[in-house]
Design a protein around this motif. Structure first.
Motif, PDB file in Angstrom:
ATOM      1  N   ALA A   8       0.839  -1.209   0.000  1.00 54.85           N
ATOM      2  CA  ALA A   8       0.000   0.000   0.000  1.00 54.85           C
ATOM      3  C   ALA A   8       0.867   1.250   0.000  1.00 54.85           C
ATOM      4  N   LEU A   9       1.901   1.247   0.824  1.00 55.50           N
ATOM      5  CA  LEU A   9       2.803   2.393   0.888  1.00 55.50           C
ATOM      6  C   LEU A   9       3.557   2.572  -0.426  1.00 55.50           C
ATOM      7  N   ALA A  10       3.966   1.464  -1.043  1.00 64.53           N
ATOM      8  CA  ALA A  10       4.678   1.550  -2.332  1.00 64.53           C
ATOM      9  C   ALA A  10       3.748   2.062  -3.431  1.00 64.53           C
ATOM     10  N   TYR A  11       2.526   1.530  -3.493  1.00 61.44           N
ATOM     11  CA  TYR A  11       1.560   2.029  -4.486  1.00 61.44           C
ATOM     12  C   TYR A  11       1.308   3.519  -4.271  1.00 61.44           C
ATOM     13  N   ASP A  12       1.182   3.922  -3.016  1.00 62.35           N
ATOM     14  CA  ASP A  12       0.909   5.326  -2.717  1.00 62.35           C
ATOM     15  C   ASP A  12       2.070   6.213  -3.158  1.00 62.35           C
ATOM     16  N   GLU A  13       3.286   5.753  -2.949  1.00 66.77           N
ATOM     17  CA  GLU A  13       4.457   6.558  -3.301  1.00 66.77           C
ATOM     18  C   GLU A  13       4.721   6.592  -4.803  1.00 66.77           C
ATOM     19  N   LEU A  19       8.252  -1.316  -7.100  1.00 69.55           N
ATOM     20  CA  LEU A  19       7.389  -1.443  -5.925  1.00 69.55           C
ATOM     21  C   LEU A  19       8.084  -2.240  -4.824  1.00 69.55           C
ATOM     22  N   LEU A  20       8.768  -3.316  -5.200  1.00 71.86           N
ATOM     23  CA  LEU A  20       9.476  -4.126  -4.206  1.00 71.86           C
ATOM     24  C   LEU A  20      10.586  -3.333  -3.523  1.00 71.86           C
ATOM     25  N   ALA A  21      11.266  -2.485  -4.270  1.00 66.37           N
ATOM     26  CA  ALA A  21      12.332  -1.668  -3.677  1.00 66.37           C
ATOM     27  C   ALA A  21      11.760  -0.723  -2.614  1.00 66.37           C
ATOM     28  N   VAL A  22      10.636  -0.105  -2.905  1.00 67.52           N
ATOM     29  CA  VAL A  22      10.001   0.776  -1.921  1.00 67.52           C
ATOM     30  C   VAL A  22       9.466  -0.045  -0.755  1.00 67.52           C
ATOM     31  N   ALA A  23       8.873  -1.192  -1.036  1.00 68.73           N
ATOM     32  CA  ALA A  23       8.348  -2.056   0.028  1.00 68.73           C
ATOM     33  C   ALA A  23       9.454  -2.473   0.991  1.00 68.73           C
ATOM     34  N   GLU A  24      10.626  -2.761   0.464  1.00 72.28           N
ATOM     35  CA  GLU A  24      11.755  -3.142   1.326  1.00 72.28           C
ATOM     36  C   GLU A  24      12.126  -1.995   2.268  1.00 72.28           C
ATOM     37  N   VAL A  25      12.172  -0.787   1.741  1.00 72.03           N
ATOM     38  CA  VAL A  25      12.471   0.377   2.576  1.00 72.03           C
ATOM     39  C   VAL A  25      11.388   0.545   3.639  1.00 72.03           C
ATOM     40  N   GLU A  26      10.127   0.396   3.232  1.00 74.61           N
ATOM     41  CA  GLU A  26       9.015   0.544   4.187  1.00 74.61           C
ATOM     42  C   GLU A  26       9.088  -0.520   5.276  1.00 74.61           C
ATOM     43  N   CYS A  27       9.451  -1.737   4.909  1.00 78.71           N
ATOM     44  CA  CYS A  27       9.593  -2.794   5.922  1.00 78.71           C
ATOM     45  C   CYS A  27      10.712  -2.451   6.900  1.00 78.71           C
TER      46      CYS A  27
END
Length: 176
Positions: free
Chosen positions: A128-133, A143-151
């Protein structure tokens, strides 16, 4: 043909997911629930509200979970609010970002029942955070790169509230 969007992350063996799951296993059910609920309210709920500002069911699920943790309501009442949040996710089929946010909130609120629901924060919330960004046209790798940062941010938030040498860690069987 419209692009099909994924509803969740799927690699539970990703190092950034495994690191959080292992940390969760060291904490009490209450610590995990409070962390999930706080993170969902501060980081995920605003995403949902951008898309559906008039729908208060996700916020109600968060509030009900907190009220249950505080001993103010019984589990069936909290569960009704949580199930209503899960219904929101089904209704938001046309908005993958809002849908992932609603799923995240429902799972986070459900940690009051079972701490295994905390995995929803990573699997739905990071997406959700990756889609939003990045928006809906981003590649899966982006998307996975942003998801990793968010995690990483999720793990830092858990580390900030965790109890060192927790005497009563939750008993968790991830079934993955």
């Amino acid at each position: 043909m419209p692009k099909k969007h994924r509803k969740m992350l799927t690699d539970y063996q990703a190092p950034y997911i495994m690191s959080i799951l292992k940390l969760i296993e060291t904490q009490s059910k209450a610590t995990v629930a409070n962390w999930c609920i706080d993170y969902a309210e501060g980081n995920i709920l605003p995403i949902y509200e951008k898309h559906y500002s008039g729908d208060q069911r996700p916020k109600a699920a968060i509030n009900a979970a907190r009220e249950w943790l505080d001993g103010k309501i019984k589990l069936p009442e909290a569960k009704a609010a949580i199930l209503a949040c899960h219904a929101v996710a089904r209704e938001a089929e046309g908005s993958p970002t809002a849908q992932a946010a609603a799923r995240t909130i429902g799972q986070c609120a459900a940690t009051i029942h079972a701490p295994t629901h905390s995995a929803g924060l990573m699997f739905y919330g990071a997406l959700a955070l990756a889609y939003d960004e990045l928006g809906m046209d981003a590649s899966w790798d982006e998307l996975l790169a942003v998801a990793e940062v968010e995690c990483g941010k999720m793990e830092a938030a858990l580390r900030a509230v965790m109890v060192e040498d927790e005497p009563n860690p939750a008993k968790i069987d991830w079934k993955c």
